[in-house]
Design a protein around this motif. Sequence first.
Motif, PDB file in Angstrom:
ATOM      1  N   GLU A 139     136.283  -0.357  12.027  1.00 38.15           N
ATOM      2  CA  GLU A 139     136.068  -1.863  11.426  1.00 38.15           C
ATOM      3  C   GLU A 139     135.374  -2.553  12.708  1.00 38.15           C
ATOM      4  OE1 GLU A 139     139.692  -1.001  13.113  1.00 38.15           O
ATOM      5  OE2 GLU A 139     139.256  -0.081  11.404  1.00 38.15           O
ATOM      6  N   ASP A 140     135.425  -2.279  13.956  1.00 40.60           N
ATOM      7  CA  ASP A 140     134.911  -2.826  15.156  1.00 40.60           C
ATOM      8  C   ASP A 140     133.889  -2.241  15.860  1.00 40.60           C
ATOM      9  OD1 ASP A 140     136.833  -5.055  14.584  1.00 40.60           O
ATOM     10  OD2 ASP A 140     138.375  -3.613  15.730  1.00 40.60           O
ATOM     11  N   VAL A 141     133.578  -0.953  15.759  1.00 35.79           N
ATOM     12  CA  VAL A 141     132.638  -0.090  16.481  1.00 35.79           C
ATOM     13  C   VAL A 141     131.778   0.591  15.418  1.00 35.79           C
ATOM     14  CG1 VAL A 141     132.360   2.013  18.023  1.00 35.79           C
ATOM     15  CG2 VAL A 141     134.478   0.337  18.204  1.00 35.79           C
ATOM     16  N   ASP A 142     130.409   0.561  15.566  1.00 37.01           N
ATOM     17  CA  ASP A 142     129.570   0.757  14.767  1.00 37.01           C
ATOM     18  C   ASP A 142     129.250   2.472  14.771  1.00 37.01           C
ATOM     19  OD1 ASP A 142     129.160  -1.478  13.534  1.00 37.01           O
ATOM     20  OD2 ASP A 142     127.447  -2.265  14.973  1.00 37.01           O
ATOM     21  N   ALA A 143     129.500   2.926  16.055  1.00 36.51           N
ATOM     22  CA  ALA A 143     129.051   4.211  16.260  1.00 36.51           C
ATOM     23  C   ALA A 143     130.083   5.168  15.606  1.00 36.51           C
ATOM     24  CB  ALA A 143     129.325   4.552  17.692  1.00 36.51           C
ATOM     25  N   ARG A 144     129.189   6.360  15.104  1.00 33.38           N
ATOM     26  CA  ARG A 144     129.932   7.242  14.032  1.00 33.38           C
ATOM     27  C   ARG A 144     129.564   8.834  14.523  1.00 33.38           C
ATOM     28  NH1 ARG A 144     132.105   3.351  12.648  1.00 33.38           N
ATOM     29  NH2 ARG A 144     132.323   2.469  10.665  1.00 33.38           N
ATOM     30  N   LEU A 145     130.578   9.557  14.422  1.00 33.76           N
ATOM     31  CA  LEU A 145     130.474  11.127  14.607  1.00 33.76           C
ATOM     32  C   LEU A 145     130.447  11.500  13.173  1.00 33.76           C
ATOM     33  CD1 LEU A 145     130.490  13.209  16.638  1.00 33.76           C
ATOM     34  CD2 LEU A 145     132.924  13.324  16.478  1.00 33.76           C
ATOM     35  N   VAL A 146     129.384  12.264  12.675  1.00 29.90           N
ATOM     36  CA  VAL A 146     129.092  12.717  11.497  1.00 29.90           C
ATOM     37  C   VAL A 146     129.225  14.378  11.602  1.00 29.90           C
ATOM     38  CG1 VAL A 146     127.706  12.758   9.567  1.00 29.90           C
ATOM     39  CG2 VAL A 146     128.088  10.718  10.886  1.00 29.90           C
ATOM     40  N   ALA A 147     129.653  15.155  10.549  1.00 32.03           N
ATOM     41  CA  ALA A 147     129.906  16.459  10.539  1.00 32.03           C
ATOM     42  C   ALA A 147     129.519  16.827   9.196  1.00 32.03           C
ATOM     43  CB  ALA A 147     131.208  17.118  11.097  1.00 32.03           C
ATOM     44  N   ASP A 150     128.426  23.166   4.728  1.00 27.13           N
ATOM     45  CA  ASP A 150     127.894  23.722   3.511  1.00 27.13           C
ATOM     46  C   ASP A 150     128.784  24.005   2.366  1.00 27.13           C
ATOM     47  OD1 ASP A 150     128.682  26.265   4.246  1.00 27.13           O
ATOM     48  OD2 ASP A 150     127.138  27.139   4.730  1.00 27.13           O
ATOM     49  N   ILE A 151     128.500  24.562   1.088  1.00 23.44           N
ATOM     50  CA  ILE A 151     129.341  24.782   0.077  1.00 23.44           C
ATOM     51  C   ILE A 151     130.482  25.775   0.743  1.00 23.44           C
ATOM     52  CG2 ILE A 151     128.094  26.657  -0.968  1.00 23.44           C
ATOM     53  CD1 ILE A 151     129.040  25.031  -3.298  1.00 23.44           C
ATOM     54  N   GLY A 152     130.175  26.777   1.289  1.00 26.64           N
ATOM     55  CA  GLY A 152     131.198  27.689   2.152  1.00 26.64           C
ATOM     56  C   GLY A 152     131.907  27.096   3.330  1.00 26.64           C
ATOM     57  N   ARG A 153     131.833  25.876   3.670  1.00 27.62           N
ATOM     58  CA  ARG A 153     132.705  25.052   4.321  1.00 27.62           C
ATOM     59  C   ARG A 153     132.145  25.549   6.248  1.00 27.62           C
ATOM     60  NH1 ARG A 153     138.718  24.403   2.171  1.00 27.62           N
ATOM     61  NH2 ARG A 153     137.848  23.376   0.355  1.00 27.62           N
ATOM     62  N   GLU A 154     130.858  26.088   6.115  1.00 22.79           N
ATOM     63  CA  GLU A 154     130.371  26.358   7.599  1.00 22.79           C
ATOM     64  C   GLU A 154     129.596  25.135   8.046  1.00 22.79           C
ATOM     65  OE1 GLU A 154     130.760  29.136   9.313  1.00 22.79           O
ATOM     66  OE2 GLU A 154     132.276  29.919   7.492  1.00 22.79           O
ATOM     67  N   ILE A 155     129.656  25.009   9.392  1.00 19.48           N
ATOM     68  CA  ILE A 155     129.256  23.784   9.921  1.00 19.48           C
ATOM     69  C   ILE A 155     127.743  23.893   9.750  1.00 19.48           C
ATOM     70  CG2 ILE A 155     128.852  22.325  11.863  1.00 19.48           C
ATOM     71  CD1 ILE A 155     131.486  22.272  10.901  1.00 19.48           C
ATOM     72  N   VAL A 156     126.975  22.823   9.415  1.00 23.34           N
ATOM     73  CA  VAL A 156     125.537  22.763   9.174  1.00 23.34           C
ATOM     74  C   VAL A 156     125.156  21.958  10.524  1.00 23.34           C
ATOM     75  CG1 VAL A 156     123.398  21.986   7.840  1.00 23.34           C
ATOM     76  CG2 VAL A 156     125.541  22.861   6.761  1.00 23.34           C
ATOM     77  N   ASP A 157     125.797  21.005  10.720  1.00 23.29           N
ATOM     78  CA  ASP A 157     125.225  19.863  11.765  1.00 23.29           C
ATOM     79  C   ASP A 157     126.283  19.169  12.223  1.00 23.29           C
ATOM     80  OD1 ASP A 157     123.536  18.749  13.530  1.00 23.29           O
ATOM     81  OD2 ASP A 157     123.103  17.154  12.005  1.00 23.29           O
ATOM     82  N   VAL A 158     126.567  18.662  13.516  1.00 24.87           N
ATOM     83  CA  VAL A 158     127.360  17.493  13.947  1.00 24.87           C
ATOM     84  C   VAL A 158     126.288  16.730  14.990  1.00 24.87           C
ATOM     85  CG1 VAL A 158     129.214  16.973  15.558  1.00 24.87           C
ATOM     86  CG2 VAL A 158     129.445  19.168  14.178  1.00 24.87           C
ATOM     87  N   ARG A 159     126.644  15.454  14.514  1.00 20.11           N
ATOM     88  CA  ARG A 159     125.728  14.254  15.105  1.00 20.11           C
ATOM     89  C   ARG A 159     126.279  12.921  15.590  1.00 20.11           C
ATOM     90  NH1 ARG A 159     124.228  13.832   9.811  1.00 20.11           N
ATOM     91  NH2 ARG A 159     124.314  11.635   9.018  1.00 20.11           N
ATOM     92  N   HIS A 160     125.725  12.462  16.336  1.00 23.11           N
ATOM     93  CA  HIS A 160     126.529  11.158  16.871  1.00 23.11           C
ATOM     94  C   HIS A 160     125.364   9.880  16.437  1.00 23.11           C
ATOM     95  CE1 HIS A 160     126.267   7.968  20.374  1.00 23.11           C
ATOM     96  NE2 HIS A 160     126.956   7.320  19.174  1.00 23.11           N
ATOM     97  N   ASP A 161     125.923   9.193  15.477  1.00 24.33           N
ATOM     98  CA  ASP A 161     125.210   8.088  14.858  1.00 24.33           C
ATOM     99  C   ASP A 161     125.443   6.629  15.507  1.00 24.33           C
ATOM    100  OD1 ASP A 161     123.579   9.771  13.110  1.00 24.33           O
ATOM    101  OD2 ASP A 161     124.844   9.099  11.259  1.00 24.33           O
ATOM    102  N   ALA A 162     124.445   6.124  16.015  1.00 17.80           N
ATOM    103  CA  ALA A 162     124.565   5.042  16.785  1.00 17.80           C
ATOM    104  C   ALA A 162     124.802   3.690  15.864  1.00 17.80           C
ATOM    105  CB  ALA A 162     123.691   4.712  17.903  1.00 17.80           C
TER     106      ALA A 162
END
Length: 162
Positions: A139-147, A150-162
Amino acid sequence: MSMEHDYFGLVGDYWSERFQYADQDVEVVLDADAGLVSTAALDAAATLIGELELVDDELRTLFVGQLDSSASPVVRFLRAVLDGEGDEADAAAGAITRDSGDREIDALRSLSLVRVDLRPDADRDGETFAEFEYGLAPEDVDARLVATIDIGREIVDVRHDA
């Protein structure tokens, strides 16, 4: 065009609901064009919602594994929110609810799962089926960590959105 699904009801465009678990309030959104989505993909999305806490735990474990690389999105995210200046850095530091002596681990354990976007039309391996958005004092910090997984629950990407 729309279609009926046992869990989501009438699927045609946009579905959203808030879920509570642990101390988190998570918005779950399904954005689907009924003409492009299969019943099996909708079933997989409903199953993922039922196992939200488990998937959240798996992703947090993945985040911990990325602490070894200073170039990882997880480390860049933590540096941005914890080592910044001003009100956002103070809010992020204040949101850390644990004190094990390892600031990065404590910050990861204190993340809030803010939102889950489900995309059942992306139902092939390697496509973004679900996107998990995390914040520290969201609620106070805009930065996000996004994971994304895929449908098999394998990681496609991890990124930092500012």
